[in-house]
Write a protein that holds these residues in place. Structure first.
Motif, PDB file in Angstrom:
ATOM      1  N   PHE A  64       0.670  -1.339  -0.045  1.00  0.00           N
ATOM      2  CA  PHE A  64       0.032  -0.008   0.139  1.00  0.00           C
ATOM      3  C   PHE A  64       0.984   1.423  -0.041  1.00  0.00           C
ATOM      4  O   PHE A  64       0.202   2.125   0.062  1.00  0.00           O
ATOM      5  CB  PHE A  64      -0.933   0.053   1.319  1.00  0.00           C
ATOM      6  N   ARG A  65       2.079   1.085  -0.010  1.00  0.00           N
ATOM      7  CA  ARG A  65       3.045   2.289  -0.107  1.00  0.00           C
ATOM      8  C   ARG A  65       2.636   3.306   1.226  1.00  0.00           C
ATOM      9  O   ARG A  65       2.361   4.495   1.033  1.00  0.00           O
ATOM     10  CB  ARG A  65       2.966   2.569  -1.284  1.00  0.00           C
ATOM     11  N   VAL A  66       2.529   2.717   2.293  1.00  0.00           N
ATOM     12  CA  VAL A  66       2.253   3.789   3.356  1.00  0.00           C
ATOM     13  C   VAL A  66       3.274   4.600   3.718  1.00  0.00           C
ATOM     14  O   VAL A  66       3.141   5.712   4.324  1.00  0.00           O
ATOM     15  CB  VAL A  66       1.885   2.712   4.719  1.00  0.00           C
ATOM     16  N   GLY A  67       4.729   4.349   3.293  1.00  0.00           N
ATOM     17  CA  GLY A  67       5.746   5.363   3.427  1.00  0.00           C
ATOM     18  C   GLY A  67       6.449   5.501   4.649  1.00  0.00           C
ATOM     19  O   GLY A  67       7.237   6.203   4.931  1.00  0.00           O
ATOM     20  N   VAL A  68       6.036   4.373   5.644  1.00  0.00           N
ATOM     21  CA  VAL A  68       6.817   4.559   7.040  1.00  0.00           C
ATOM     22  C   VAL A  68       8.239   4.469   6.678  1.00  0.00           C
ATOM     23  O   VAL A  68       9.130   4.774   7.624  1.00  0.00           O
ATOM     24  CB  VAL A  68       6.239   3.589   7.960  1.00  0.00           C
TER      25      VAL A  68
END
Ligand code: HEM
Ligand code: CU
Lengths: 231, 586
Positions: free
Chosen positions: B258-262
């Motif tokens: 989901f490419r949450v970016g953390v």
């Protein structure tokens, strides 16, 4: 552990009319029921420790990103609806009370009370998810307030808001998945209570699930201020 | 202080006298019986087989890696590539395949072999027996953990069948979340590791509760065999550290899907956070690997020198100290990616962890002193452990020293260090332990002569393989490279030859084991004259419920000077001469 040991000597082949929780002896490798209860309870506590550690990773990530991008996080929390968060907090608190009351009912042998309390807890769990889904997740997703690259909300104030939404969705999502598991456990408990499995001498499962539910509740008690209240 | 009695348990039981290995019926009945068993002994044996199979697969990958490094890649006229063993699409394709095989080796050996190795196999089999229990506290959870292990391995295998991952076993972000995107290979692999974590947590949880709640009457905390202490320390770490890598790997999967970016700097995330999370688990987990090895060591050393273990409490408490300290030193894996203050603090803390390890080593050596040492194969392995683990541990101190590590980080020196501790420690102890408890598990003796030959190949092969890696590492040979400059050739050649010796050694062991199963001599109940319950209170192999009656413990596990070993022939294990009045034995 939910079977009645047949080789425990007493009773013999004659039909034993006593309810399950009185017949129940203990799994063969325990000395008696109390021994088993002690061991199971310790196991549940250890499991809860792992749950706390799992979430503390998430809390730690929250702290780090809040430090790195304070604006995005302050801004982000303004998007959340404190009212719904508060209602859900109350719903969970109520359910924590009923689950504890349920354990008490089992201890004093009040099976009807036990079933009633399990049912209320179950409804609270469903209500929590419904409120979260219908009034929070749904609208947020429609507005594009989504994590990372899926973020498409046009009026963002801070370039790092996608990350805030990442933290929000993952943290509350993992919590929600625990609520779902809890609902499943309460259905199981209800079915067993229906078959009169629990009573003053045997209520290990009620106690264990109750402890689990308290942790789910406590995690939310931390998530709520972290995400909704700290501006 | 010198007799062992049995008390009948509260309720009468039918006496199942048959060995736990006795088939329950025809072929399929037996298969189903094993597949659904909640008997800790059978689960232990199944784990043992699975882990040895995985060890073989990981070993094949290792041999391939060593073959590739036998000679540096060269070019002939016209750009023809020479000496590339793991070939691929051109030079770079070959290099990438090397990375995949190397990653495969690391992942299998860490997550599928060493972490579960001793606890899940020997630990499962022995822990309840040693404390006089009929089973672990949660037998069905135990079976579940075995199936979860299989389930997790399937995802890992799926990732391999789809082409494998090339991230290294450490999955560092953002590389692992941005490359190699087809078929979600990294996702499958990480999911596999995540699931294996649950298997590990369940085993650990089970053991902790078992040790706390199921000890037989008379067995206080300080009457437990040290094996139990070591497994207990490891189990505590498994329970407390694994959830953190659980959330880390979960975040990574979300990141990837989901490419949450953390962990992605492009989205404001922090890749160094991944390193902190990862090592917060993975440093403690190196002690999940070594503590059970140390647990085996205490038994091997005491039994085969027929002496009371020196400093029982020191050895027991050092297990707990190791478990505790291991949680605060993770930063030494990222000296180069954190600020100078943090690095200095972690450097200082790292030295602490060596103390309890050294306490154990000194106590074992003191136990050997003036013991009647019997150089059976398990003892040969125990002595090898002392030698190899000392080298591994001391080089750990070099690496913990900040200024030295900045030079040695990511070189072959690291590779040599952790092979000396993980293989020279854990695997060596594991093989020694398998030999010692083989008769108890399968009711047959192994061939001592050939087992010793096998040991000789493994010991020599190990040092030939890994010692040169210290040298080339200190001269700058970087790790995780498919190729190198000509100056390093000689070290790599020696190292690769060593890997063949190791192969021969392990194959000999394999044949010794198979031979024993088919044609080994029937084992007596207590072939080594040991004093722990699994030897004194069970037959050649234990019965299904372990003991007819709950045993009552009346002497310590290492009282060789006072207690003639039960279930042995008179005079087989002579007692020491009685001491003059008032004298004390050490
Ligand atoms: C005596 C105590 C020990 C000390 C002081 C120590 C110290 C260190 C240090 C400082 C590093 C990081 C080096 C670098 O990457 O630059 C390291 C790496 C490593 N150590 Fe140890 N160590 C000890 C024992 C162990 C044990 C018992 C094991 C496993 C059984 C182990 C397994 C590893 C592994 C696997 C790595 C490399 C991980 C990687 O980067 O892939 N160590 N050690
Ligand atoms: Cu470390």
């Amino acid at each position: 552990m939910s079977t009645i040991s047949t080789d425990s000597g007493h009773g013999g082949p004659a039909q034993d009319e006593r309810p399950y929780h009185e017949q129940y002896h203990a799994a063969h490798h325990f000395r008696n029921r109390d021994h088993e209860f002690d061991a199971v309870k310790m196991g549940v506590w250890l499991f809860l420790a792992t749950e706390i550690l799992l979430f503390s990773g998430m809390f730690c990530a929250y702290a780090v990103f809040r430090m790195l991008h304070p604006e995005a996080f302050i801004n982000g929390s303004h998007y959340l609806d404190v009212e719904y968060g508060l209602i859900n907090t109350l719903v969970l608190l109520l359910s924590s009370y009923t689950v504890a009351a349920g354990v008490r009912c089992a201890q004093v042998g009040d099976l009807r009370g036990l079933k009633r309390n399990i049912l209320i807890t179950l409804v609270c769990g469903v209500a929590f998810l419904a409120i979260k889904g219908i009034f929070e997740y749904g609208p947020k997703a429609m507005q594009g307030k989504l994590p990372g690259v899926f973020f498409s909300y046009p009026n963002a104030h801070d370039p790092n808001e996608p990350l805030w939404w990442g933290v929000y969705w993952v943290a509350t999502g993992i919590h929600a998945s625990h609520v779902i598991v809890g609902i499943g456990l309460f259905i199981w408990l209800y079915l067993r209570a229906n078959k009169k499995h629990f009573g003053p001498r045997h209520y290990t499962a009620v106690e264990g699930v109750g402890l689990y539910w308290h942790i789910v509740d406590i995690v939310w008690i931390f998530l709520f201020p972290m995400l909704y209240l700290i501006h | 202080m010198s007799t062992i009695e049995s008390l009948p348990t509260g309720h009468a039981h039918d006496h199942h006298d048959a060995s736990y290995l006795t088939p329950k019926g025809g072929f399929w009945t037996t298969i189903i019986d094993w597949a659904t068993t909640v008997d800790h002994k059978k689960i232990g044996v199944m784990y043992l087989v699975a882990i040895l199979v995985m060890f073989f697969l990981g070993g094949v990958a290792a041999l391939a890696v060593r073959m590739e490094l036998f000679a540096p890649t060269a070019f002939e006229a016209g750009g023809v590539i020479k000496n590339q063993v793991l070939t691929g699409d051109g030079l770079a394709g070959g290099y990438q395949n090397y990375n995949r095989v190397m990653t495969l080796h690391g992942l299998i050996m860490v997550f599928l072999v060493i972490v579960p190795s001793v606890p899940a196999s020997l630990g499962n089999f022995l822990l309840p027996l040693m404390i006089g229990a009929k089973d672990v506290a949660f037998p069905r959870l135990n079976l579940a953990s075995w199936y979860i292990y299989l389930f997790g391995s399937m995802f890992a295998i799926l990732a391999v069948l789809l082409g494998g991952v090339d991230t290294g076993w450490t999955f560092y972000t953002p590389y692992s979340t941005t490359t190699d995107a087809e078929y979600w290979r990294v996702v499958w692999m990480v999911l596999g590791a995540f699931i294996l974590g649950f298997s590990s947590i369940f085993t650990g949880l089970n053991f902790v509760v078992t040790v706390h709640k199921l000890r037989a009457p008379g067995m206080g905390w300080f009457d437990m065999p040290l094996f139990v202490w070591g497994i207990y320390g490891a189990a505590v770490i498994q329970v407390l550290a694994t959830p953190v890598v659980g959330i880390t790997l979960l975040l990574m999967i979300f990141e990837r899907l989901f490419r949450v970016g953390v962990f992605d700097p492009a989205l404001g995330g922090d890749p160094v956070l991944f390193q902190h999370f990862f090592w917060f688990y993975s440093h403690p987990v190196v002690y999940v690997m070594i503590l059970p090895g140390m647990a085996i060591m205490s038994e091997l050393i005491a039994v085969f020198s027929r002496k009371k273990i020196f400093g029982y409490r020191a050895v027991a408490f050092s297990s707990l100290a190791i478990a505790g300290i291991s949680f605060i030193v993770w930063g030494h894996h990222l000296f180069t990616s954190q600020g100078p203050v943090g690095a200095a603090v972690f450097s200082a803390l790292t030295f602490l962890v060596a103390i309890p390890s050294a306490v154990k080593v000194f106590n074992w050596i003191a136990t050997l002193y003036k013991g009647s040492i019997d150089l059976k194969t398990p003892m040969l392995y125990a002595l090898s452990f002392l030698f190899l683990f000392s080298i591994g541990g001391l080089t750990g101190i070099y690496l913990g020293a900040l200024s030295v590590d900045l030079q040695l980080h990511d070189t072959y020196f690291i590779v040599a260090h952790f092979h000396y501790v993980m293989m020279g420690g854990t695997i060596i102890a594991f093989v020694g332990g398998i030999h010692m408890w083989w008769p108890k598990m399968f009711g047959r003796m192994y061939n001592e002569f050939w087992a010793r030959i096998g040991w000789a190949f493994v010991f020599v092969g190990f040092n030939v393989t890994f010692f040169p890696q210290f040298i080339m590492g200190s001269q700058g040979m970087p790790r995780r490279y498919a190729d190198y400059v000509d100056e390093f050739t000689i070290y790599h050649v020696i190292s690769t030859v060593g890997s063949w010796l190791l192969l021969v050694g392990f194959l000999i062991h394999l044949f010794v084991f198979l031979h024993s199963l088919v044609a080994g001599k029937k084992a007596p109940p207590n072939p080594w004259g040991a004093l722990t319950l699994e030897w004194t209170h069970t037959g050649p192999t234990p019965i299904e419920h372990n003991f007819h009656h709950e045993p009552v413990v009346t002497h310590g596990p290492y009282d060789y000077d006072d207690v003639p070993p039960p279930q042995t022939r008179p005079g087989e294990f002579p007692m020491p001469d009685p001491l003059p009045e008032g004298a004390e034995r050490h």
